[in-house]
Design a protein around this motif. Structure first.
Motif, short mmCIF file in Angstrom:
data_model
loop_
_atom_site.label_atom_id
_atom_site.label_comp_id
_atom_site.label_asym_id
_atom_site.label_seq_id
_atom_site.Cartn_x
_atom_site.Cartn_y
_atom_site.Cartn_z
N CYS A 93 45.69 53.70 32.21
CA CYS A 93 46.38 54.99 32.24
C CYS A 93 46.98 55.23 33.61
N GLY A 94 48.29 55.47 33.67
CA GLY A 94 48.95 55.83 34.91
C GLY A 94 49.54 54.64 35.65
N TRP A 95 49.86 54.89 36.94
CA TRP A 95 50.49 53.90 37.79
C TRP A 95 49.51 53.38 38.83
N ASP A 96 49.72 52.15 39.26
CA ASP A 96 48.95 51.59 40.37
C ASP A 96 49.75 50.42 40.94
N TYR A 97 49.36 49.97 42.11
CA TYR A 97 50.05 48.85 42.73
C TYR A 97 49.01 47.88 43.32
N GLY A 98 49.44 46.67 43.60
CA GLY A 98 48.57 45.68 44.19
C GLY A 98 49.37 44.63 44.95
N TRP A 99 48.66 43.80 45.68
CA TRP A 99 49.31 42.73 46.45
C TRP A 99 48.25 41.69 46.80
N LYS A 100 48.71 40.51 47.19
CA LYS A 100 47.79 39.46 47.59
C LYS A 100 48.52 38.46 48.49
N VAL A 101 47.84 38.05 49.56
CA VAL A 101 48.35 37.00 50.46
C VAL A 101 47.22 36.03 50.74
N ASP A 102 47.43 34.76 50.46
CA ASP A 102 46.45 33.70 50.72
C ASP A 102 47.08 32.65 51.62
N SER A 103 46.25 32.04 52.44
CA SER A 103 46.70 30.90 53.24
C SER A 103 45.52 29.95 53.42
N LEU A 104 45.83 28.67 53.61
CA LEU A 104 44.78 27.68 53.83
C LEU A 104 45.25 26.65 54.82
N TYR A 105 44.27 26.11 55.54
CA TYR A 105 44.52 25.00 56.46
C TYR A 105 43.55 23.88 56.12
N ASN A 116 35.43 7.10 52.13
CA ASN A 116 34.49 6.90 53.24
C ASN A 116 34.99 7.54 54.53
N GLU A 117 35.42 8.79 54.39
CA GLU A 117 35.98 9.50 55.53
C GLU A 117 35.75 11.00 55.37
N TYR A 118 35.40 11.65 56.46
CA TYR A 118 35.22 13.10 56.46
C TYR A 118 36.57 13.80 56.29
N GLN A 119 36.58 14.89 55.50
CA GLN A 119 37.77 15.70 55.34
C GLN A 119 37.41 17.18 55.50
N LEU A 120 38.16 17.88 56.31
CA LEU A 120 38.12 19.34 56.33
C LEU A 120 39.13 19.79 55.27
N ASN A 121 38.64 20.03 54.07
CA ASN A 121 39.53 20.29 52.95
C ASN A 121 40.27 21.61 53.07
N GLU A 122 39.52 22.70 53.33
CA GLU A 122 40.17 24.00 53.35
C GLU A 122 39.46 24.97 54.30
N ILE A 123 40.24 25.61 55.15
CA ILE A 123 39.85 26.89 55.75
C ILE A 123 40.73 27.92 55.05
N TYR A 124 40.15 28.65 54.14
CA TYR A 124 40.92 29.50 53.22
C TYR A 124 40.71 30.97 53.57
N LEU A 125 41.80 31.71 53.72
CA LEU A 125 41.75 33.14 53.99
C LEU A 125 42.55 33.88 52.94
N SER A 126 42.01 35.02 52.46
CA SER A 126 42.66 35.77 51.40
C SER A 126 42.48 37.26 51.64
N ALA A 127 43.53 38.00 51.39
CA ALA A 127 43.48 39.46 51.47
C ALA A 127 44.33 40.04 50.35
N GLY A 128 43.86 41.12 49.75
CA GLY A 128 44.65 41.69 48.67
C GLY A 128 44.04 42.94 48.07
N ARG A 129 44.80 43.50 47.17
CA ARG A 129 44.38 44.68 46.42
C ARG A 129 44.83 44.50 44.98
N ALA A 130 43.92 44.57 44.04
CA ALA A 130 44.24 44.38 42.63
C ALA A 130 44.82 45.66 42.05
N ALA A 131 45.90 45.53 41.28
CA ALA A 131 46.48 46.66 40.57
C ALA A 131 45.66 46.94 39.31
N ASN A 132 45.09 48.12 39.22
CA ASN A 132 44.23 48.46 38.09
C ASN A 132 44.42 49.93 37.72
#
Length: 410
Positions: A88-100, A68-84
């Motif tokens: 065939c060949g080389w590729d790279y990727g990365w990901k950073v997520d954060s939440l409040y 019986n109480e309001y909750q701000l569950n998540e302010i979620y931010l995400s940035a990234g690049r998928a390695a694909n």
């Protein structure tokens, strides 16, 4: 339109996808050319508990844990690049997520978020911060990443229901820090192996040992999938034996079946075993089944049905979830010892999209427990008694009658 075959919704019959891509915050040529995505969401909730517990906690239920109480569950931010590499060949990727938000409490790792959070309910977590490199069909991920276990995922918008399953909260890890190499053996089979710093642990402050992490996914011709994840290593125990660490094994199996274009079923099983785990040095076991049936009635309206059983043998897992080493300042369900018994849940509700980026979820859930009182004489729900107390009193009265029946009247 009653279906989604032509992706047509609303009185003007427009494609819902035309309103925008879900969870994407920034989309421009600079990011597109580099394969970078930037997204996120804001998730908030209110949970109505008809029993109105005095401590304002919905028992061992988490994410939506406040009654019986309001909750701000998540302010979620995400940035990234998928390695694909497309095989065939080389590729790279990365990901950073954060939440409040209030969900931060369940997503922390010892030695990481424990260094900057001090609020009881609101804080910042970083579920992902990793780099990956790919060569042909092999991808290697290095850093801090969310666990591949089970069906539910970190980030509430990644799931149909806003309520965390018992199997996830009490039976599985949330994040890992280490290395995971995944190899695509064929179009049907993918295999992964790696080493991580155990469960929800970033450095030596929580666990100095490495654990083995394995994954395997098989996809049938009809697109049914069977996914296995296994973890083996030394983790903290309650007995204090062996320096407070003992051997733990966990596995999850998830079978996903697509009945039609609009209906999907999911069945998950969990099994965890840890030696010298409980306060009396006995073996702890936890296991359960978790199932989902998801149906797209229209492009905007979806329905979900969930049934769950989770058994905590020895009362090692379901107890006070907070504070932890990763969330030392957080407040949660205030029960210092666990419950040796079974936890059940039945949940049902809709998910309605106003736009791809704005939707509402309503979940009607019934949770109950069958098992022993803990060492404090408490039961898990509603101020540690309530309806369960009535059930327990009736059970004890029946046992007393059967043990000492009254004589028949003549």
């Amino acid at each position: 339109n009653s279906g989604c075959d032509n992706d047509c919704c609303g009185p003007n019959c427009f494609p819902l996808a035309d309103l925008g891509e879900p969870n994407k915050l920034i989309d421009n040529c600079f990011l597109q050319e580099r394969g970078i995505t930037v997204g996120g969401w804001i998730a908030q909730s209110y949970t109505w508990n008809p029993y109105r517990p005095a401590d304002k906690f919905n028992g061992p239920m988490t994410w939506t844990d406040r009654a019986n109480e309001y909750q701000l569950n998540e302010i979620y931010l995400s940035a990234g690049r998928a390695a694909n590499t497309e095989g065939c060949g080389w590729d790279y990727g990365w990901k950073v997520d954060s939440l409040y938000g209030t969900n931060y409490r369940w997503n922390t790792a010892a030695g990481l978020e424990s260094k900057w959070n001090s609020n009881q309910f609101y804080g910042v977590a970083m579920p992902n911060a990793y780099f990956e490199i790919a060569r042909n069909d092999l991808t290697v991920k290095v850093g801090h990443f969310t666990s591949p276990v089970g069906y539910f995922a970190v980030g509430t918008a990644n799931n149909f229901f806003p309520v965390l399953p018992y199997t996830f909260q009490y039976g599985e890890p949330f994040t890992h820090t280490g290395l995971l190499a995944t190899y695509k053996v064929s179009d049907k089979f993918t295999w992964g192996n790696g080493f991580v710093r155990g469960w929800d642990n970033f450095d030596n402050s929580g666990n100095p040992n490495l654990s083995y992490l394995g994954t395997a996914t098989y996809t049938r011709d009809n697109e049914d999938t069977l996914a296995w994840v296994g973890l083996f290593g030394r983790e903290p125990n309650l007995s204090g034996a062996n320096g407070g660490l003992s051997t733990r094994y966990l596995q999850t199996l998830v079978y996903t079946r697509k009945f039609s274009e609009n209906a999907t079923g999911v069945l998950q099983s969990d099994l965890g075993v840890q030696g010298d785990a409980t306060q009396n040095d006995s073996v702890a076991r936890w296991y359960g089944l978790n199932s989902y049936l998801l149906w797209n009635q229209t492009c905007r309206l979806q329905w979900g049905l969930n049934g769950e059983w989770f058994r905590d043998e020895g009362g090692f897992r379901v107890g006070q979830a907070l504070p932890t080493i990763g969330s030392p300042s957080a407040r949660g369900y205030a029960q210092p010892v666990g419950f040796d018994g079974s936890f059940y849940r039945v949940m049902f509700g809709p998910k309605y999209f106003f736009t791809p980026n704005l939707y509402t979820r309503v979940a009607v859930a019934a949770d109950w427990y069958e098992g022993k009182r803990n060492s404090l004489g408490n039961l898990p729900f509603d101020d540690f008694d309530h309806i369960d107390e009535m059930f327990e009193a009736g059970r004890l009265a029946a046992e007393e009658y059967l043990a000492h029946p009254k004589p028949k009247e003549v």
